[in-house]
Design a protein around this motif. Structure first.
Motif, PDB file in Angstrom:
ATOM      1  N   PRO A 262       1.547 -10.804   2.865  1.00 45.20           N
ATOM      2  CA  PRO A 262       1.696 -10.292   4.240  1.00 45.20           C
ATOM      3  C   PRO A 262       1.024  -8.942   4.490  1.00 45.20           C
ATOM      4  CG  PRO A 262       3.756 -11.256   3.494  1.00 45.20           C
ATOM      5  CD  PRO A 262       2.837 -11.264   2.304  1.00 45.20           C
ATOM      6  N   LYS A 263       1.133  -7.991   3.554  1.00 44.27           N
ATOM      7  CA  LYS A 263       0.498  -6.682   3.772  1.00 44.27           C
ATOM      8  C   LYS A 263      -1.016  -6.808   3.847  1.00 44.27           C
ATOM      9  CE  LYS A 263       3.783  -3.305   1.944  1.00 44.27           C
ATOM     10  NZ  LYS A 263       3.994  -2.228   0.941  1.00 44.27           N
ATOM     11  N   ARG A 265      -2.614  -9.483   4.853  1.00 44.95           N
ATOM     12  CA  ARG A 265      -2.894 -10.126   6.131  1.00 44.95           C
ATOM     13  C   ARG A 265      -2.853  -9.116   7.264  1.00 44.95           C
ATOM     14  NH1 ARG A 265      -4.405 -15.172   8.610  1.00 44.95           N
ATOM     15  NH2 ARG A 265      -4.719 -14.364  10.719  1.00 44.95           N
ATOM     16  N   ARG A 266      -1.918  -8.164   7.228  1.00 46.67           N
ATOM     17  CA  ARG A 266      -1.854  -7.142   8.274  1.00 46.67           C
ATOM     18  C   ARG A 266      -3.116  -6.280   8.277  1.00 46.67           C
ATOM     19  NH1 ARG A 266       3.661  -6.991   6.982  1.00 46.67           N
ATOM     20  NH2 ARG A 266       3.437  -5.185   5.598  1.00 46.67           N
ATOM     21  N   ASP A 269      -5.873  -8.329   9.832  1.00 43.77           N
ATOM     22  CA  ASP A 269      -5.714  -8.445  11.287  1.00 43.77           C
ATOM     23  C   ASP A 269      -6.123  -7.143  11.980  1.00 43.77           C
ATOM     24  OD1 ASP A 269      -4.834 -11.057  11.075  1.00 43.77           O
ATOM     25  OD2 ASP A 269      -2.704 -10.525  11.141  1.00 43.77           O
ATOM     26  N   GLU A 270      -5.789  -6.010  11.378  1.00 37.08           N
ATOM     27  CA  GLU A 270      -6.204  -4.722  11.946  1.00 37.08           C
ATOM     28  C   GLU A 270      -7.727  -4.609  11.965  1.00 37.08           C
ATOM     29  OE1 GLU A 270      -4.422  -1.456   9.901  1.00 37.08           O
ATOM     30  OE2 GLU A 270      -2.368  -2.054  10.402  1.00 37.08           O
ATOM     31  N   HIS A 421      -7.304   0.441   5.607  1.00 37.38           N
ATOM     32  CA  HIS A 421      -5.850   0.310   5.714  1.00 37.38           C
ATOM     33  C   HIS A 421      -5.179   1.123   4.607  1.00 37.38           C
ATOM     34  CE1 HIS A 421      -2.176  -1.608   7.112  1.00 37.38           C
ATOM     35  NE2 HIS A 421      -1.869  -1.923   5.878  1.00 37.38           N
ATOM     36  N   PRO A 423      -1.420   1.909   3.751  1.00 35.90           N
ATOM     37  CA  PRO A 423       0.023   1.780   3.991  1.00 35.90           C
ATOM     38  C   PRO A 423       0.773   3.030   3.533  1.00 35.90           C
ATOM     39  CG  PRO A 423      -0.856  -0.103   2.770  1.00 35.90           C
ATOM     40  CD  PRO A 423      -1.915   0.938   2.770  1.00 35.90           C
TER      41      PRO A 423
END
Length: 469
Positions: A262-263, A265-266, A269-270, A421, A423
């Motif tokens: 999921p991370k 994928r985020r 998407d960004e 990205h 996080p």
């Protein structure tokens, strides 16, 4: 004696900025070198990205565009007077006086070698933890792997020890550590640069040498220095962002048919949203249909063949043949698997590669750029890809994480991981872009545009010189 303010202020500068200071006489090449050694002394005991330090004053730097700038050479590549172990106990005491055509270009550019960076044994695993050198730690989280195989180079740049470091990439070995350490990692097209090695193999033919850097301009200049100028349409020094709309094919499914965590994928998407914001056309497409297990077997068969050739050459130079204990368990298993396959091993692997390239070319035809994640998972914990695990388990774990980058090596395409990205609760996650063979300038132009849109220059890891000093 270098004070802490000087350590941090110089560490914040990319290679071109350091060279400009040197050219203006505001700092000498000796002072740049001394400051680099001081930074290595400060953090190498904790992070361990540097396996050999060049303590002696270097010869006067060449008068090129990087004049006086310290950098590291990945231990996969010889450098005169320095140990050349390739991460293996088999070569633990090996020192060479050889210089490659690639190395001569770097010397002429004015770069000053401050040492050798850590790697996995022969660059076979996407981790930088060897039985010879121990563990290299990710400066964003000491419990996380630097990944690999160019983990030492990535950590040294992310920690501010050097502004850029040589690395190479046979299946993602440069781009993956760049992703895990929040850096820019560019893999040139096959044949784009002058030779960086004296040996030849199927695995070597898939491998591209370049650098891991903090800025796009350092990477672009490095490529202009090392490129084969006799090749068709030399890239030269790409200086500017792309000025046209790109048609971008995008997918997230890995070679093994799995979706990213999921991370990841985020982060992907960004990146899609940013590209659309910049005016590009992003089109989700059906990924190429690969036979993932066959492609993985083929990749490690050619790796085993390359190591088998090394062993055969060593056996010819000494009375006792290479022993199992001189290599890591995973490396030995790859060689045994290759030899057990017999004479059809390499022809079978080449055929598997050819099928994969046809599928990739067919799926991406008509697009300027291909967008995917760089890796399918968050950077893994230290030990996850330890070389002491069995071959099958390591192949399974590698196949899960490294589902995007090897096809560019097989197809000879340029590719890059861009640090978009960061996080708050983990290491950075890179986004991967690729283009057709020879389209290196297009990718670098896109990288400049992304760097302007989402600057990452001041994103420093917690365990870095600028963060700590």
């Amino acid at each position: 004696m270098v004070n802490t303010n000087e350590l941090a202020s110089l560490a914040r500068l990319d290679g071109m900025a350091q060279a400009e200071l040197c050219a203006r006489g505001e700092v000498s090449a000796d002072e740049l070198f001394d400051a680099c050694l001081a930074r290595i002394d400060a953090l190498n005991p904790l992070l361990r990205p540097v396996v050999t330090v060049a303590r002696e004053r270097p010869r006067p730097a060449g008068s090129g565009p990087f004049s006086g700038v310290p950098f590291l050479v990945k231990d996969s590549t010889p450098w005169p007077g320095l140990r050349w172990s390739m991460g293996s106990r088999l070569f633990a005491a090996h020192v060479t006086q050889q210089q490659t055509p690639y190395g001569r270009r770097l010397e002429q550019s004015g770069l000053v070698c401050a040492g050798k960076s850590a790697m996995s044994e022969f660059g076979l695993l996407a981790s930088t933890e060897t039985l010879l050198e121990g563990v290299t730690h990710n400066p964003w989280n000491l419990a996380c792997s630097a990944t690999g195989s160019s983990g030492g180079s990535a950590v040294a740049v992310a920690a501010g020890l050097v502004p850029l470091a040589h690395a190479n990439d046979g299946g993602g070995s440069l781009r993956i550590p760049a992703s895990a350490c929040g850096l820019f990692g560019f893999k040139p097209s096959r044949g784009r640069t002058v030779p960086a090695s004296f040996a030849s193999s199927d695995f070597g033919d898939m491998t591209s040498d370049h650098c891991i850097s903090r800025s796009v301009r350092d990477s672009a200049l490095f490529l202009s220095i090392t490129e084969d100028r006799s090749s068709d349409a030399p890239v030269g020094f790409v200086r500017d962002p792309i000025a046209r709309k790109l048609r971008i094919a995008a997918w997230t499914r890995t070679v093994m048919g799995e979706e990213p965590e999921p991370k990841v994928r985020r982060a992907y998407d960004e990146a899609v949203a940013l590209l659309i914001e910049l005016g590009h056309e992003v089109e989700p497409i059906t990924p190429p249909l690969f036979d993932g297990p066959a492609l993985g077997d083929a990749f490690f068969l050619v790796s085993g063949a390359a190591v088998s050739d090394v062993i055969e050459k060593i056996d010819q130079t000494r009375d006792e043949p290479v022993q199992q204990g001189e290599l890591e368990p995973f490396t030995w298993a790859l060689v045994e698997t290759y030899l057990a396959r017999g004479s059809d091993a390499l022809p079978w692997a080449r055929a598997a590669f050819a099928r994969a390239v046809r599928a990739y070319d067919e799926a991406t035809r008509g697009y300027d750029v291909v967008l995917t994640p760089t890796i399918a998972t968050e950077p893994w914990r230290i030990g996850h890809l330890s070389p002491i695990f069995g071959r099958e388990e390591l192949l399974r774990r590698t196949g899960r994480a490294l589902g995007y980058t090897p096809i560019q090596n097989i197809a000879g395409c340029p590719g890059m991981s861009v640090p978009l990205h960061f996080p708050e609760d983990g290491p950075p996650i890179g986004t991967h872009f690729a283009a057709a063979p020879g389209a290196d300038a297009l990718l670098l132009g896109l990288a400049y545009q992304l760097e302007q849109a989402r600057p990452w220059k001041e994103r420093w890891a917690p365990y870095s010189i600028p963060a700590l000093f």
